[in-house]
Design a protein around this motif. Structure first.
Motif, short mmCIF file in Angstrom:
data_model
loop_
_atom_site.label_atom_id
_atom_site.label_comp_id
_atom_site.label_asym_id
_atom_site.label_seq_id
_atom_site.Cartn_x
_atom_site.Cartn_y
_atom_site.Cartn_z
N ALA A 91 0.82 -1.22 0.00
CA ALA A 91 0.00 0.00 0.00
C ALA A 91 0.85 1.26 0.00
O ALA A 91 2.02 1.25 0.40
CB ALA A 91 -0.92 0.01 1.23
N ARG A 92 0.22 2.32 -0.46
CA ARG A 92 0.67 3.68 -0.19
C ARG A 92 -0.51 4.33 0.50
O ARG A 92 -1.59 4.48 -0.08
CB ARG A 92 1.06 4.43 -1.46
CG ARG A 92 1.57 5.85 -1.20
CD ARG A 92 2.17 6.48 -2.43
NE ARG A 92 2.57 7.86 -2.22
CZ ARG A 92 3.72 8.26 -1.68
NH1 ARG A 92 4.61 7.35 -1.30
NH2 ARG A 92 4.00 9.54 -1.51
N GLN A 93 -0.33 4.70 1.78
CA GLN A 93 -1.47 5.13 2.58
C GLN A 93 -1.10 6.31 3.47
O GLN A 93 0.07 6.61 3.70
CB GLN A 93 -1.97 3.97 3.44
CG GLN A 93 -0.95 3.44 4.43
CD GLN A 93 -1.46 2.29 5.26
OE1 GLN A 93 -0.90 1.22 5.28
NE2 GLN A 93 -2.56 2.52 5.98
N GLY A 94 -2.16 6.97 3.96
CA GLY A 94 -1.97 8.06 4.90
C GLY A 94 -1.37 9.30 4.27
O GLY A 94 -0.67 10.07 4.94
N VAL A 95 -1.64 9.50 2.98
CA VAL A 95 -1.08 10.64 2.26
C VAL A 95 -2.22 11.53 1.77
O VAL A 95 -3.40 11.20 1.90
CB VAL A 95 -0.23 10.17 1.07
CG1 VAL A 95 0.99 9.39 1.56
CG2 VAL A 95 -1.05 9.31 0.11
N THR A 96 -1.89 12.67 1.22
CA THR A 96 -2.86 13.53 0.55
C THR A 96 -2.21 13.99 -0.73
O THR A 96 -1.36 14.88 -0.73
CB THR A 96 -3.24 14.74 1.43
OG1 THR A 96 -3.81 14.28 2.66
CG2 THR A 96 -4.26 15.61 0.71
N GLU A 97 -2.58 13.35 -1.84
CA GLU A 97 -1.88 13.63 -3.09
C GLU A 97 -2.74 13.24 -4.28
O GLU A 97 -3.79 12.61 -4.14
CB GLU A 97 -0.54 12.90 -3.13
CG GLU A 97 -0.61 11.42 -2.88
CD GLU A 97 0.74 10.82 -2.52
OE1 GLU A 97 1.67 11.57 -2.19
OE2 GLU A 97 0.86 9.59 -2.57
N SER A 98 -2.26 13.60 -5.45
CA SER A 98 -3.01 13.35 -6.67
C SER A 98 -3.06 11.86 -7.00
O SER A 98 -2.26 11.06 -6.50
CB SER A 98 -2.36 14.10 -7.83
OG SER A 98 -1.12 13.50 -8.19
N TRP A 99 -3.98 11.51 -7.87
CA TRP A 99 -4.12 10.13 -8.32
C TRP A 99 -2.83 9.63 -8.97
O TRP A 99 -2.36 8.53 -8.68
CB TRP A 99 -5.28 10.06 -9.32
CG TRP A 99 -5.51 8.74 -9.97
CD1 TRP A 99 -5.25 8.41 -11.27
CD2 TRP A 99 -6.07 7.56 -9.37
NE1 TRP A 99 -5.61 7.10 -11.53
CE2 TRP A 99 -6.12 6.56 -10.37
CE3 TRP A 99 -6.54 7.25 -8.09
CZ2 TRP A 99 -6.61 5.28 -10.12
CZ3 TRP A 99 -7.02 5.97 -7.85
CH2 TRP A 99 -7.06 5.01 -8.85
N THR A 100 -2.23 10.43 -9.82
CA THR A 100 -0.99 10.02 -10.48
C THR A 100 0.13 9.79 -9.47
O THR A 100 0.85 8.78 -9.54
CB THR A 100 -0.55 11.07 -11.50
OG1 THR A 100 -1.54 11.19 -12.52
CG2 THR A 100 0.78 10.70 -12.14
N THR A 101 0.26 10.67 -8.51
CA THR A 101 1.33 10.54 -7.52
C THR A 101 1.15 9.31 -6.66
O THR A 101 2.09 8.54 -6.42
CB THR A 101 1.40 11.79 -6.64
OG1 THR A 101 1.69 12.93 -7.46
CG2 THR A 101 2.50 11.66 -5.59
N ILE A 102 -0.05 9.06 -6.18
CA ILE A 102 -0.27 7.93 -5.28
C ILE A 102 -0.12 6.60 -6.02
O ILE A 102 0.30 5.60 -5.45
CB ILE A 102 -1.64 8.04 -4.57
CG1 ILE A 102 -1.68 7.10 -3.35
CG2 ILE A 102 -2.79 7.74 -5.52
CD1 ILE A 102 -2.91 7.30 -2.48
#
Length: 241
Positions: free
Chosen positions: A25-36
């Motif tokens: 997972a990549r979790q607990g972030v606030t970022e764009s769809w492309t970045t995540i």
């Protein structure tokens, strides 16, 4: 007559010896769809009772906070090199469905099975979040056609059949079709809303709900009667008229 052989294989539960299942997972972030989608993972688990088909969490448009991807490994070394794999099906028992982003009837809600190349066959690490192939091996039905407590099947296509190893472990990955296709059509984003399909993992109590890979192969007549038993699976020769 046609000689057929069936391999039924399961991931190992913790502590793993040959294979594993779980999620990255990549979790607990606030970022764009492309970045995540394309940045390094920051979480993984191979002893959880859930095999993620996928799990998406919105931070309200246009941002995201979580993408979870599934992994499952199967020992397929018992398939002889002389055998021809003719069909294969992955089956996962649905443990949970969430459709808070109202995409469960969209094509993007399907689970896509793909190749995975984790650094280890017996453990998952956050770095494995990016260790997935770009070839579609098959898709489930839409999420709204699945039911908690029942098995969902993904029939492998020709690319998926060719990917199955005859010498060791076959590792599969699982993504939402939205994630795989890089297309969020059908999702309605809102703050902290979820969209997921989750299967029981091999670490769920008992073996009756384990993820399963069934591989059918044709066998040269000279091999009939050579019964083989791989780790947590059974392979049998059979004659079909």
């Amino acid at each position: 007559s046609v000689c057929l052989s069936t391999l039924t294989a399961y991931p190992d539960p913790n502590p793993e010896t040959t294979t594993c299942d779980g999620y990255t997972a990549r979790q607990g972030v606030t970022e764009s769809w492309t970045t995540i989608r394309t940045s390094a993972g920051n979480s993984a688990n191979d002893s959880y009772t859930i095999l993620r088909g996928y799990y998406l969490v919105s931070r309200a448009s246009p941002n995201w906070s979580d993408i979870w991807r599934g992994n499952a490994g199967f020992n397929t070394a018992a398939i002889a090199d002389a055998e021809t794999i003719t069909s294969a099906t992955f089956s996962g028992k649905v443990q949970a469905l969430l459709n808070e982003m109202f995409g469960n009837s969209a094509d993007g809600s399907k689970v896509v099975i793909i190749g995975a190349t984790p650094a280890s066959n017996t453990s998952l690490a956050s770095g494995d979040y990016l260790n997935y192939g770009a070839t579609d091996f098959g898709r489930s039905s839409k999420a709204d056609a699945m039911s908690v407590g029942t098995y969902a099947d993904i029939v492998l296509n020709a690319s998926g059949l060719a990917y199955i190893s005859k010498t060791g472990v076959t590792n599969f990955g699982f993504k939402a079709a939205w994630d795989f296709d890089n297309d969020t059509t059908g999702l309605t984003q809102a703050l902290n809303k979820n969209q997921n399909v989750e299967f029981d993992s091999a670490d769920t109590s008992g073996t009756g709900s384990d993820p399963t890979l069934v591989v059918i192969s044709s066998v040269p007549v000279s091999m009939v009667g050579n019964e083989r038993t791989p780790i947590r699976g059974v392979m049998r020769g059979a004659m079909r008229p």
